[in-house]
Scaffold this motif. Sequence first.
Motif, mmCIF file in Angstrom:
data_model
loop_
_atom_site.group_PDB
_atom_site.id
_atom_site.type_symbol
_atom_site.label_atom_id
_atom_site.label_comp_id
_atom_site.label_asym_id
_atom_site.label_seq_id
_atom_site.Cartn_x
_atom_site.Cartn_y
_atom_site.Cartn_z
ATOM 1 N N GLY A 43 0.808 -1.218 0.000
ATOM 2 C CA GLY A 43 0.000 0.000 0.000
ATOM 3 C C GLY A 43 0.838 1.263 0.000
ATOM 4 O O GLY A 43 0.491 2.255 -0.652
ATOM 5 N N ARG A 46 2.218 1.682 -3.464
ATOM 6 C CA ARG A 46 1.120 2.147 -4.317
ATOM 7 C C ARG A 46 0.914 3.657 -4.185
ATOM 8 O O ARG A 46 0.845 4.381 -5.179
ATOM 9 C CB ARG A 46 -0.179 1.432 -3.936
ATOM 10 C CG ARG A 46 -1.421 1.938 -4.673
ATOM 11 C CD ARG A 46 -2.684 1.628 -3.896
ATOM 12 N NE ARG A 46 -2.715 2.354 -2.629
ATOM 13 C CZ ARG A 46 -3.382 1.930 -1.564
ATOM 14 N NH1 ARG A 46 -4.037 0.782 -1.581
ATOM 15 N NH2 ARG A 46 -3.374 2.649 -0.455
ATOM 16 N N PHE A 99 -6.556 -6.368 -1.761
ATOM 17 C CA PHE A 99 -5.514 -5.376 -2.012
ATOM 18 C C PHE A 99 -5.326 -5.110 -3.507
ATOM 19 O O PHE A 99 -5.096 -3.975 -3.913
ATOM 20 C CB PHE A 99 -4.195 -5.828 -1.390
ATOM 21 C CG PHE A 99 -4.103 -5.581 0.094
ATOM 22 C CD1 PHE A 99 -5.217 -5.281 0.839
ATOM 23 C CD2 PHE A 99 -2.886 -5.654 0.739
ATOM 24 C CE1 PHE A 99 -5.143 -5.052 2.203
ATOM 25 C CE2 PHE A 99 -2.786 -5.423 2.104
ATOM 26 C CZ PHE A 99 -3.919 -5.123 2.836
ATOM 27 N N GLY A 103 -6.190 -1.524 -4.900
ATOM 28 C CA GLY A 103 -5.004 -0.854 -5.428
ATOM 29 C C GLY A 103 -5.198 -0.405 -6.866
ATOM 30 O O GLY A 103 -4.836 0.716 -7.240
ATOM 31 N N THR A 124 0.483 -3.512 -5.288
ATOM 32 C CA THR A 124 -0.209 -3.381 -4.001
ATOM 33 C C THR A 124 -0.408 -4.746 -3.357
ATOM 34 O O THR A 124 -0.246 -4.904 -2.146
ATOM 35 C CB THR A 124 -1.577 -2.686 -4.192
ATOM 36 O OG1 THR A 124 -1.391 -1.436 -4.847
ATOM 37 C CG2 THR A 124 -2.254 -2.453 -2.851
#
Length: 199
Positions: A43, A46, A99, A103, A124
């Motif tokens: 994350g 990202r 995710f 993402g 991600t």
Amino acid sequence: MLLVLDLLGVAVFAASGALAAVHARLDVFGVVVLAAVTALGGGVVRDVLVGVTPPSTLRQWPYLVVPAVVALLVFRWHPAVARLRRGVQLADAFGLALFVTTGTAVALETGAPAITAALVGVITGVGGGVLRDMLLNEIPTVLRREIYALAAAAGAAVVVAGDALALPQVPVALVAAVLVAGLRVLALWRRWNAPLPQA
């Protein structure tokens, strides 16, 4: 509800990182750090890639507390958690699915081109595990066995295609998540791996 699902994914990835740290005989601080890196790494990468600074997971305290708590629980009761390996892998598949879809959607919302958004979605999903393995001085699992990144790429492609066709976001995200989790679970069950070079 999305926050709860997101934190569930964080918790699952944190457990995966903490178990790897315990297996590598790291101390309690190392277990917490590796759990946090595994849970939040994808994350953070990202957000940096799409220009969200500081990363959103570092601005909201639950995203920092959950990996720390999970890491300490795993550190204390790791023999019991290790026995739940299949359960952790199953939960990891759903964490990956969540995710990847979120993402990719976040990248699309920032105006990223389709191919960029798909790559960001895959990063991600797999980024935390790659960082975990690198910290443990191992070749990342995603590069050497199991259908993991391929499942992530398939889910990201569905989200991108749905956006290009102007389809409703929620049903598209649901289909993409089911695809990612389904491929991942099927690969675990059937022991599928990506092809390796012939000796």
